[in-house]
Design an enzyme around this catalytic site. Structure first.
Site, PDB file in Angstrom:
ATOM      1  N   ASN A   1      10.775  -8.318  -5.738  1.00  0.00           N
ATOM      2  CA  ASN A   1      10.142  -9.112  -6.792  1.00  0.00           C
ATOM      3  C   ASN A   1      11.207  -9.375  -7.857  1.00  0.00           C
ATOM      4  O   ASN A   1      11.484  -8.526  -8.691  1.00  0.00           O
ATOM      5  CB  ASN A   1       8.950  -8.339  -7.366  1.00  0.00           C
ATOM      6  CG  ASN A   1       8.208  -9.126  -8.423  1.00  0.00           C
ATOM      7  OD1 ASN A   1       8.642 -10.207  -8.826  1.00  0.00           O
ATOM      8  ND2 ASN A   1       7.100  -8.586  -8.884  1.00  0.00           N
TER       9      ASN A   1
ATOM     10  N   ARG B   1       8.052 -11.900  -3.437  1.00  0.00           N
ATOM     11  CA  ARG B   1       7.025 -12.506  -4.275  1.00  0.00           C
ATOM     12  C   ARG B   1       7.574 -13.830  -4.802  1.00  0.00           C
ATOM     13  O   ARG B   1       8.655 -13.873  -5.391  1.00  0.00           O
ATOM     14  CB  ARG B   1       6.695 -11.586  -5.441  1.00  0.00           C
ATOM     15  CG  ARG B   1       5.725 -12.223  -6.390  1.00  0.00           C
ATOM     16  CD  ARG B   1       5.464 -11.339  -7.587  1.00  0.00           C
ATOM     17  NE  ARG B   1       4.465 -11.972  -8.429  1.00  0.00           N
ATOM     18  CZ  ARG B   1       4.507 -11.973  -9.758  1.00  0.00           C
ATOM     19  NH1 ARG B   1       5.483 -11.361 -10.381  1.00  0.00           N
ATOM     20  NH2 ARG B   1       3.563 -12.574 -10.436  1.00  0.00           N
TER      21      ARG B   1
ATOM     22  N   HIS C   1      -1.132 -14.846  -9.818  1.00  0.00           N
ATOM     23  CA  HIS C   1      -1.522 -13.441  -9.594  1.00  0.00           C
ATOM     24  C   HIS C   1      -2.441 -13.337  -8.386  1.00  0.00           C
ATOM     25  O   HIS C   1      -3.197 -12.377  -8.250  1.00  0.00           O
ATOM     26  CB  HIS C   1      -2.258 -12.842 -10.812  1.00  0.00           C
ATOM     27  CG  HIS C   1      -1.405 -12.609 -12.012  1.00  0.00           C
ATOM     28  ND1 HIS C   1      -1.926 -12.567 -13.285  1.00  0.00           N
ATOM     29  CD2 HIS C   1      -0.085 -12.385 -12.143  1.00  0.00           C
ATOM     30  CE1 HIS C   1      -0.953 -12.334 -14.158  1.00  0.00           C
ATOM     31  NE2 HIS C   1       0.174 -12.228 -13.478  1.00  0.00           N
TER      32      HIS C   1
ATOM     33  N   ARG D   1       2.819 -14.972 -23.797  1.00  0.00           N
ATOM     34  CA  ARG D   1       2.260 -16.312 -23.556  1.00  0.00           C
ATOM     35  C   ARG D   1       0.954 -16.485 -24.313  1.00  0.00           C
ATOM     36  O   ARG D   1       0.144 -15.556 -24.394  1.00  0.00           O
ATOM     37  CB  ARG D   1       2.022 -16.520 -22.056  1.00  0.00           C
ATOM     38  CG  ARG D   1       3.298 -16.736 -21.271  1.00  0.00           C
ATOM     39  CD  ARG D   1       3.043 -16.753 -19.783  1.00  0.00           C
ATOM     40  NE  ARG D   1       3.511 -15.539 -19.144  1.00  0.00           N
ATOM     41  CZ  ARG D   1       3.248 -15.171 -17.896  1.00  0.00           C
ATOM     42  NH1 ARG D   1       2.498 -15.940 -17.133  1.00  0.00           N
ATOM     43  NH2 ARG D   1       3.718 -14.051 -17.403  1.00  0.00           N
TER      44      ARG D   1
ATOM     45  N   GLU E   1       0.637  -5.069  -5.434  1.00  0.00           N
ATOM     46  CA  GLU E   1       1.094  -6.346  -4.873  1.00  0.00           C
ATOM     47  C   GLU E   1       2.150  -6.122  -3.796  1.00  0.00           C
ATOM     48  O   GLU E   1       2.220  -6.887  -2.836  1.00  0.00           O
ATOM     49  CB  GLU E   1       1.653  -7.224  -6.002  1.00  0.00           C
ATOM     50  CG  GLU E   1       0.562  -7.741  -6.918  1.00  0.00           C
ATOM     51  CD  GLU E   1       1.092  -8.288  -8.236  1.00  0.00           C
ATOM     52  OE1 GLU E   1       1.424  -7.470  -9.105  1.00  0.00           O
ATOM     53  OE2 GLU E   1       1.158  -9.509  -8.383  1.00  0.00           O
TER      54      GLU E   1
END
Ligand code: AMP
Length: 403
Positions: free
Chosen positions: A10, A93, A182, A243, A390
């Site tokens: 990742n 990813r 996600h 964000r 993940e």
């Protein structure tokens, strides 16, 4: 130890997380993180865990190629060289698959071109993902590389949920629609919920709250995503570390006019200097909570407001998704904040008894790495904390693609 591990990578712009995963047993054999890649001087550092022991590195890590070398050396130093492993594949990813990728895919030159073509939709993430893929291909020639997209799970969004109400031709020309992100986490967690409860996934209406440095919510009906909070980019929806999440588009017009910000300035503002950081000066939730109780009254008030804005936004989405689904069986918290901040879970769901949603204070206070129920027995809606994984989801997808 498995003889069929998958290396999951990742890559971020200045960090690279990795895990060597046994996809059959569902465990990480080894894992690590290389940080401060590309920072000046000898600021780079890395930490590698294998068999309960940590091995560390600090020194210059000028780029992602160097980061992969550091990782390889840490495997050697820990006594289990990666070279000796029969890697099934490397799973990467990748944040944005645009409207091209609905499933994990074996990476070749054409796939790399397509990922590059949609990179403008995720400027914080896709370029770093691509760098990681290209360097891993050089470092591990001959090992199949698979891209697993954050957007894939949300390709099932109904048109009414995926469409922005702007000029349809313009939207089509510029691929402007809601994609969602996600997805690997939302898919994994909603699947885990069914497994842990021992109920068929197809029978469950779920709301999943992925609350980490990035944050998103999803509504999942019978294992199929029907709504999610992130949109064309990972900027829409919940308040995040740096964000803004949802914003009146008129704010952008205002900031671009009287505010004098150009597109690059707006990008920096909304992606890197907003959210918790913009409101309270930190994007780390632990720091935020410490500030709330700290001696500086002004900073404490700013942190409190950021906390309240964060929780309020999550709560608003839960209300929306209750209406979208018409009913809900399970509400699940996951990711760094969702798994570890009981105060957030309590505030987000406070006062919803009338909707059948209750958090048990004692169960909510338990610290654990296991999936768990935090609602009282026999309440209509089950509230859960389920650690996301993940990497395991990416490893399993990699095995499926490589065959
Ligand atoms: P993630 O992006 O999923 O790794 O989550 C990162 C976020 O989780 C950061 O804001 C961390 O401060 C937050 N986090 C991690 N551990 C805790 C904790 N024990 N309490 C509160 N927040 C935490």
């Amino acid at each position: 130890m498995t003889d069929r591990p998958v290396l999951v990578v990742n890559s971020g712009s200045s960090s690279m997380k990795y895990q060597l995963v046994d996809p059959d047993a569902g465990v990480a054999v080894a894992s690590g993180v290389v940080e401060r890649i590309g920072e000046p001087g000898a600021a780079g550092r890395a930490r590698h865990s294998f068999a309960g022991n940590d091995t560390t590195f600090s020194g210059p890590i000028p780029d992602h190629a160097a980061a992969l070398e550091v990782m390889r050396q840490l495997f050697v130093d820990s006594g289990r060289p990666l070279r000796g492993e029969r890697l099934v594949g490397i799973g990467h990813r990748v944040v944005h698959g645009g409207d091209v990728f609905a499933d994990p895919v074996l990476i070749d030159d054409a796939v790399l071109r397509q990922i590059r073509a949609v990179s403008g939709l995720a400027p914080l993430h896709n370029p770093a993902n691509l760098t990681g893929i290209e360097q891993a291909a050089r470092a591990f020639p001959g090992i199949p590389q698979v891209a697993v997209f954050d957007t894939a799970f949300f390709r099932t969004l109904p048109a009414a949920a995926a469409t922005y109400a702007i000029d349809a031709d313009l939207a089509a020309r510029h691929a402007v629609r809601r994609y969602g992100f996600h997805g690997t986490s939302h898919q994994y967690v909603s699947g885990q919920v069914a497994t842990v409860l021992g109920r068929p996934l197809a029978d469950l209406d779920q709301i999943v709250l992925h609350l980490g440095n990035g944050a998103s919510a999803s509504a999942v009906r019978g294992g199929v995503a029907v709504e999610t909070s992130m949109g064309m980019t990972p900027l829409e929806g919940l308040v995040m570390g740096t964000r803004s999440g949802d914003l009146d588009p008129g704010v952008l017009l205002h900031l671009a006019g009287p505010g004098g910000l150009d597109p690059a300035g707006l990008d920096t503002l909304l992606n890197r200097r907003s959210g918790l950081l913009g409101l309270a000066g930190t994007n780390d939730f632990r720091d935020l909570q410490a500030m709330m109780d700290g001696p500086d009254a002004d900073r404490a008030a700013a942190a409190r407001l950021a906390f309240d804005v964060f929780c309020h936004r999550v709560r608003k989405y839960i209300g929306a998704y209750l209406a979208v689904l018409g009913r809900v069986d399970v509400i699940t918290f996951t990711a760094g904040v969702g798994e570890n901040a009981p105060a957030v879970r309590a505030q987000v769901l406070a006062g919803l008894e009338g909707l059948g949603i209750v958090v048990d204070a004692d169960r909510n206070a338990v610290r654990s790495r296991d999936a768990r129920i935090i609602s009282p027995p026999d309440t209509p809606v089950t509230v859960m904390v389920v650690p996301t994984n993940e990497e395991l989801a990416i490893a399993r997808a990699t095995v499926t693609v490589v065959g």
